[in-house]
Design an enzyme around this catalytic site. Structure first.
Site, PDB file in Angstrom:
ATOM      1  N   ARG A  12       0.923  -1.198   0.036  1.00 12.14           N
ATOM      2  CA  ARG A  12      -0.063   0.068  -0.087  1.00 12.14           C
ATOM      3  C   ARG A  12       0.867   1.107   0.078  1.00 12.14           C
ATOM      4  O   ARG A  12       0.621   2.276  -0.697  1.00 12.14           O
ATOM      5  CB  ARG A  12      -0.908  -0.087   1.170  1.00 12.14           C
ATOM      6  N   CYS A  56      -1.623   5.612   9.593  1.00 11.52           N
ATOM      7  CA  CYS A  56      -1.828   4.358   8.845  1.00 11.52           C
ATOM      8  C   CYS A  56      -3.027   4.811   7.786  1.00 11.52           C
ATOM      9  O   CYS A  56      -2.693   5.719   6.953  1.00 11.52           O
ATOM     10  CB  CYS A  56      -2.425   3.325   9.770  1.00 11.52           C
TER      11      CYS A  56
END
Length: 276
Positions: free
Chosen positions: A175, A234
């Site tokens: 990611r 995050c």
């Protein structure tokens, strides 16, 4: 110590308030540790379920307003002297560490995450029940402000360009590199951020690595930067709390949480890192 072993919990169960932070209420209803109450990520640990919630302002899991959260903590029967233990099924990553951070941010000291989570408890011989837990509520927890450091998108825009600060993204490497993005509309990362996935805080059995190993993991990343000049994020401010817990276990407390995280940043029109 912010962690508690399953064997210690088993022997102390009668003296703690136990909260199950697994995100799906159906999982809790199907079976939970005895005397546990459910803490719902979307309804109680964030304002994600509130009407008008916009991930572009605060991310997918923004912090709730302080008064309703303090009231919820009281409704769980938690006062300033209550010993609290939290667990989930992901080694603390979803969302026991988030609740740990929130309770600590209220000023509550006696709060611990179950090391190894629900799988560790089952390995230690604890059993599940579907029986509901009753609790006598208390007055709202006495807190006037969040007491742990946070940063917003404007602060991140500034500190990411400052060599005296560091910005850490704890999402998966795939990611961060922009190869995939399962939750948000854009892939990539905040320019200037470093990457160390949160699950690297854990051993294969789902327990946290030792303080010495965690310190050896994070010290090179900090490279002399004080933890107080580190901001952690995050996707939506949940697993970032796992790394904040790991830093505390390592003896490196003081980093700030960027609650909005990538889910806010990628919707803000700001610069982003590589695309897939």
């Amino acid at each position: 110590m912010s962690l508690i072993s399953a064997s210690d919990l088993r022997s102390q169960l009668a003296s703690v308030r136990l909260l199950d932070a697994r995100p799906d209420p159906a999982d809790f209803a199907a079976g939970h540790l005895p005397e546990a109450l459910h803490a719902d990520l979307n309804r109680q640990l964030s304002s994600a379920s509130e009407p008008g919630h916009d991930p572009a302002r605060g991310g997918r899991h923004p912090l709730p307003a302080l008064p309703p959260f303090a009231a919820q903590v009281g409704a769980w029967g938690i006062g300033p002297s209550t010993r609290v233990v939290l667990y989930d099924a992901a080694g603390g990553g979803n969302a026991a560490a988030r609740l740990w951070w929130m309770l600590r941010a209220l000023g509550h000291e006696e709060v611990h995450v179950l090391d190894g989570g629900l799988p560790g408890a089952l390995r230690a011989g604890m059993t599940l029940t579907s029986e509901p837990t009753t609790v006598t509520g208390r007055a709202p927890y006495p807190a006037k402000s969040w007491q742990l450091p946070t940063v917003d998108a404007e602060a991140v825009e500034t500190l990411r360009k400052d060599r005296g600060h560091k910005l850490l993204d704890v999402r998966s490497r795939e990611r961060w590199h922009g190869h995939t993005e399962p939750f948000d509309p854009l892939a990539g990362h905040i320019p200037g951020s470093l990457n160390l996935p949160w699950n690297e805080n854990l051993e294969p059995d789902g327990c946290f690595k030792s303080p010495e190993i965690l310190r050896a993991l994070y010290s090179p990343l900090l490279d002399g930067t004080p933890p107080e000049r580190l901001a952690v994020h995050c996707g939506s401010g949940v697993t970032a709390c796992h790394t904040l817990l790991a830093l505390e276990v390592a003896g490196l407390p003081g980093a700030a949480l960027y609650v909005g995280s990538w889910s806010e940043w990628c919707r803000s029109g700001r610069e982003r890192g590589p695309r897939p």
